[in-house]
Write a protein that holds these residues in place. Structure first.
Motif, PDB file in Angstrom:
ATOM      1  N   ARG A   1     -10.353  70.060 -22.402  1.00  0.00           N
ATOM      2  CA  ARG A   1     -11.634  70.072 -21.685  1.00  0.00           C
ATOM      3  C   ARG A   1     -12.149  68.657 -21.503  1.00  0.00           C
ATOM      4  O   ARG A   1     -12.744  68.341 -20.477  1.00  0.00           O
ATOM      5  N   LEU A   2     -11.919  67.803 -22.513  1.00  0.00           N
ATOM      6  CA  LEU A   2     -12.412  66.430 -22.460  1.00  0.00           C
ATOM      7  C   LEU A   2     -11.299  65.465 -22.834  1.00  0.00           C
ATOM      8  O   LEU A   2     -10.692  65.586 -23.900  1.00  0.00           O
ATOM      9  N   ILE A   3     -11.045  64.505 -21.961  1.00  0.00           N
ATOM     10  CA  ILE A   3     -10.078  63.436 -22.208  1.00  0.00           C
ATOM     11  C   ILE A   3     -10.824  62.118 -22.071  1.00  0.00           C
ATOM     12  O   ILE A   3     -11.558  61.908 -21.100  1.00  0.00           O
ATOM     13  N   VAL A   4     -10.668  61.235 -23.033  1.00  0.00           N
ATOM     14  CA  VAL A   4     -11.261  59.900 -22.970  1.00  0.00           C
ATOM     15  C   VAL A   4     -10.140  58.890 -22.779  1.00  0.00           C
ATOM     16  O   VAL A   4      -9.212  58.826 -23.585  1.00  0.00           O
ATOM     17  N   ASP A   5     -10.232  58.124 -21.703  1.00  0.00           N
ATOM     18  CA  ASP A   5      -9.266  57.073 -21.391  1.00  0.00           C
ATOM     19  C   ASP A   5      -9.934  55.739 -21.691  1.00  0.00           C
ATOM     20  O   ASP A   5     -10.628  55.161 -20.855  1.00  0.00           O
ATOM     21  N   ALA A   6      -9.765  55.267 -22.923  1.00  0.00           N
ATOM     22  CA  ALA A   6     -10.375  54.016 -23.362  1.00  0.00           C
ATOM     23  C   ALA A   6      -9.428  52.864 -23.056  1.00  0.00           C
ATOM     24  O   ALA A   6      -8.316  52.813 -23.573  1.00  0.00           O
ATOM     25  N   GLY A   7      -9.880  51.946 -22.229  1.00  0.00           N
ATOM     26  CA  GLY A   7      -9.017  50.904 -21.691  1.00  0.00           C
ATOM     27  C   GLY A   7      -8.304  51.456 -20.466  1.00  0.00           C
ATOM     28  O   GLY A   7      -7.079  51.462 -20.380  1.00  0.00           O
ATOM     29  N   ALA A   8      -9.113  51.939 -19.514  1.00  0.00           N
ATOM     30  CA  ALA A   8      -8.566  52.673 -18.364  1.00  0.00           C
ATOM     31  C   ALA A   8      -7.883  51.766 -17.347  1.00  0.00           C
ATOM     32  O   ALA A   8      -7.180  52.268 -16.460  1.00  0.00           O
ATOM     33  N   ASN A   9      -8.111  50.459 -17.441  1.00  0.00           N
ATOM     34  CA  ASN A   9      -7.498  49.521 -16.508  1.00  0.00           C
ATOM     35  C   ASN A   9      -7.850  49.924 -15.077  1.00  0.00           C
ATOM     36  O   ASN A   9      -9.020  50.026 -14.745  1.00  0.00           O
TER      37      ASN A   9
ATOM     38  N   ILE B   1     -13.133  65.760 -28.656  1.00  0.00           N
ATOM     39  CA  ILE B   1     -12.275  65.106 -27.664  1.00  0.00           C
ATOM     40  C   ILE B   1     -10.886  65.714 -27.806  1.00  0.00           C
ATOM     41  O   ILE B   1     -10.287  65.668 -28.877  1.00  0.00           O
ATOM     42  N   ASP B   2     -10.385  66.281 -26.726  1.00  0.00           N
ATOM     43  CA  ASP B   2      -9.069  66.913 -26.790  1.00  0.00           C
ATOM     44  C   ASP B   2      -7.952  65.885 -26.765  1.00  0.00           C
ATOM     45  O   ASP B   2      -6.976  66.012 -27.505  1.00  0.00           O
ATOM     46  N   ILE B   3      -8.065  64.876 -25.900  1.00  0.00           N
ATOM     47  CA  ILE B   3      -7.089  63.786 -25.867  1.00  0.00           C
ATOM     48  C   ILE B   3      -7.850  62.469 -25.795  1.00  0.00           C
ATOM     49  O   ILE B   3      -8.687  62.271 -24.900  1.00  0.00           O
ATOM     50  N   LEU B   4      -7.589  61.589 -26.720  1.00  0.00           N
ATOM     51  CA  LEU B   4      -8.146  60.237 -26.714  1.00  0.00           C
ATOM     52  C   LEU B   4      -7.000  59.263 -26.504  1.00  0.00           C
ATOM     53  O   LEU B   4      -6.148  59.100 -27.371  1.00  0.00           O
ATOM     54  N   LYS B   5      -6.955  58.669 -25.325  1.00  0.00           N
ATOM     55  CA  LYS B   5      -5.959  57.627 -25.045  1.00  0.00           C
ATOM     56  C   LYS B   5      -6.643  56.281 -25.244  1.00  0.00           C
ATOM     57  O   LYS B   5      -7.726  56.036 -24.709  1.00  0.00           O
ATOM     58  N   MET B   6      -6.024  55.412 -26.031  1.00  0.00           N
ATOM     59  CA  MET B   6      -6.653  54.150 -26.386  1.00  0.00           C
ATOM     60  C   MET B   6      -5.666  53.003 -26.227  1.00  0.00           C
ATOM     61  O   MET B   6      -4.683  52.895 -26.961  1.00  0.00           O
ATOM     62  N   ASP B   7      -5.928  52.158 -25.239  1.00  0.00           N
ATOM     63  CA  ASP B   7      -5.141  50.941 -25.013  1.00  0.00           C
ATOM     64  C   ASP B   7      -6.152  49.836 -24.757  1.00  0.00           C
ATOM     65  O   ASP B   7      -6.459  49.491 -23.615  1.00  0.00           O
TER      66      ASP B   7
ATOM     67  N   LEU C   1     -13.734  60.873 -35.474  1.00  0.00           N
ATOM     68  CA  LEU C   1     -12.296  61.071 -35.625  1.00  0.00           C
ATOM     69  C   LEU C   1     -11.913  62.499 -36.021  1.00  0.00           C
ATOM     70  O   LEU C   1     -10.916  63.032 -35.514  1.00  0.00           O
ATOM     71  N   PRO C   2     -12.678  63.165 -36.893  1.00  0.00           N
ATOM     72  CA  PRO C   2     -12.316  64.554 -37.226  1.00  0.00           C
ATOM     73  C   PRO C   2     -12.387  65.500 -36.018  1.00  0.00           C
ATOM     74  O   PRO C   2     -11.848  66.607 -36.083  1.00  0.00           O
ATOM     75  N   ASN C   3     -13.044  65.065 -34.951  1.00  0.00           N
ATOM     76  CA  ASN C   3     -13.230  65.908 -33.771  1.00  0.00           C
ATOM     77  C   ASN C   3     -12.283  65.547 -32.626  1.00  0.00           C
ATOM     78  O   ASN C   3     -12.538  65.911 -31.476  1.00  0.00           O
ATOM     79  N   VAL C   4     -11.199  64.856 -32.944  1.00  0.00           N
ATOM     80  CA  VAL C   4     -10.188  64.490 -31.949  1.00  0.00           C
ATOM     81  C   VAL C   4      -8.922  65.293 -32.223  1.00  0.00           C
ATOM     82  O   VAL C   4      -8.422  65.305 -33.351  1.00  0.00           O
ATOM     83  N   SER C   5      -8.409  65.953 -31.191  1.00  0.00           N
ATOM     84  CA  SER C   5      -7.208  66.776 -31.365  1.00  0.00           C
ATOM     85  C   SER C   5      -5.925  65.973 -31.195  1.00  0.00           C
ATOM     86  O   SER C   5      -4.970  66.134 -31.965  1.00  0.00           O
ATOM     87  N   VAL C   6      -5.891  65.122 -30.182  1.00  0.00           N
ATOM     88  CA  VAL C   6      -4.695  64.321 -29.883  1.00  0.00           C
ATOM     89  C   VAL C   6      -5.132  62.889 -29.579  1.00  0.00           C
ATOM     90  O   VAL C   6      -6.108  62.673 -28.840  1.00  0.00           O
ATOM     91  N   MET C   7      -4.418  61.934 -30.150  1.00  0.00           N
ATOM     92  CA  MET C   7      -4.639  60.526 -29.820  1.00  0.00           C
ATOM     93  C   MET C   7      -3.349  59.901 -29.312  1.00  0.00           C
ATOM     94  O   MET C   7      -2.271  60.164 -29.856  1.00  0.00           O
ATOM     95  N   ILE C   8      -3.491  59.079 -28.297  1.00  0.00           N
ATOM     96  CA  ILE C   8      -2.396  58.250 -27.800  1.00  0.00           C
ATOM     97  C   ILE C   8      -2.871  56.813 -27.943  1.00  0.00           C
ATOM     98  O   ILE C   8      -3.787  56.388 -27.233  1.00  0.00           O
ATOM     99  N   VAL C   9      -2.292  56.080 -28.869  1.00  0.00           N
ATOM    100  CA  VAL C   9      -2.831  54.772 -29.241  1.00  0.00           C
ATOM    101  C   VAL C   9      -1.739  53.717 -29.185  1.00  0.00           C
ATOM    102  O   VAL C   9      -0.635  53.912 -29.722  1.00  0.00           O
TER     103      VAL C   9
END
Length: 255
Positions: free
Chosen positions: A82-90, A186-192, A209-217
């Motif tokens: 439902r929610l994806i955060v793209d941190a460092g979206a370029n 946050i279902d997916i947190l992508k962090m670059d 952090l306990p409320n994040v299901s998937v991280m891509i770091v």
């Protein structure tokens, strides 16, 4: 070997073959020739949009990582995001990838550098579910400024500054970002974020952090020494499984 290194070490012929295999002969050749000729921007039809790539910049490598090497082609078990955060979206390539893969998700794309942000907005204009935010994530709501480390458009870093300093902008914690969406997780947190993950995982991460299901770091010890140590300490006891894909760590919450 990470995906940036694999791109660099490929021969031109190998690269062209990869483009053809991925996109088909005519689309691949049009794109390859466009990227090699002149200056300005190349275009690529993707999903609902025309995607823009600044020639002679790290946009090309970023495009190849995401659409050629499939860096974000991950298996997300038991998650319908439902929610994806793209941190460092370029310039928005990862956000576009997620928007097409998970059309029901809201994607918050956070990018602090002005020219990258402008192209991010241009690239994602046809996607109302992508919310572009001109900011950066940090361990608190504070003021930062962009620093050019000479690493290309995908390598800008940020540093703390005063609110009245030149180039200052308001940064946000991930906790605040999550609260502003009205969602509880946050279902997916992508962090670059080019080293800022050291600050993000130093303090206040316990709130979100306990409320994040998937991280891509992607960890950047080459930019800030000790980043990995801070990160691994933060995720202790959070019940994540970990795998590597390219230069990213993929963390999935074990339910």
């Amino acid at each position: 070997m990470d995906s940036r290194e694999s791109i660099i070490r490929q021969s031109k012929f190998q690269r062209v073959l990869q483009y053809i295999e991925k996109f088909g002969f005519f689309t691949a050749m049009r794109l390859v020739l466009s990227l090699k000729m002149g200056k300005g921007q190349a275009t690529f039809k993707y999903g609902k949009n025309v995607l823009y790539i600044r020639k002679g910049t790290s946009d090309v490598q970023a495009f190849e990582q995401i659409f050629l090497l499939d860096d974000y082609d991950i298996k997300v078990a038991n998650v319908s995001p439902r929610l994806i955060v793209d941190a460092g979206a370029n310039v928005g390539y990862a956000s576009l990838y997620f928007a097409n893969r998970y059309p029901g998700a809201t994607i918050v794309a956070v990018e602090p550098e002005s020219q990258n942000y402008q192209l991010l907005c241009k690239n994602t204009a046809g996607y109302p579910n992508i919310k572009a935010v001109k900011s950066a994530v940090w361990n608190e709501d504070t003021h930062l400024r962009v620093v050019d480390q000479g690493l290309g458009s995908w390598g800008f870093t940020v540093e703390s500054c005063g609110p009245s300093d030149p180039g200052a902008f308001k940064a946000t914690s991930i906790g605040t970002l999550l609260s502003d969406t009205g969602e509880s997780s946050i279902d997916i947190l992508k962090m670059d974020i080019e080293g800022a993950e050291k600050e993000v995982f130093t303090t206040n991460y316990q709130q979100w952090l306990p409320n994040v299901s998937v991280m891509i770091v992607e960890l950047h010890d080459r930019i800030k020494a000790g980043t990995s140590d801070v990160f691994y300490k933060a995720i202790e006891g959070q019940n994540f499984s970990i795998q590597e894909k390219g230069e990213n760590l993929i963390l999935s919450k074990v339910r």
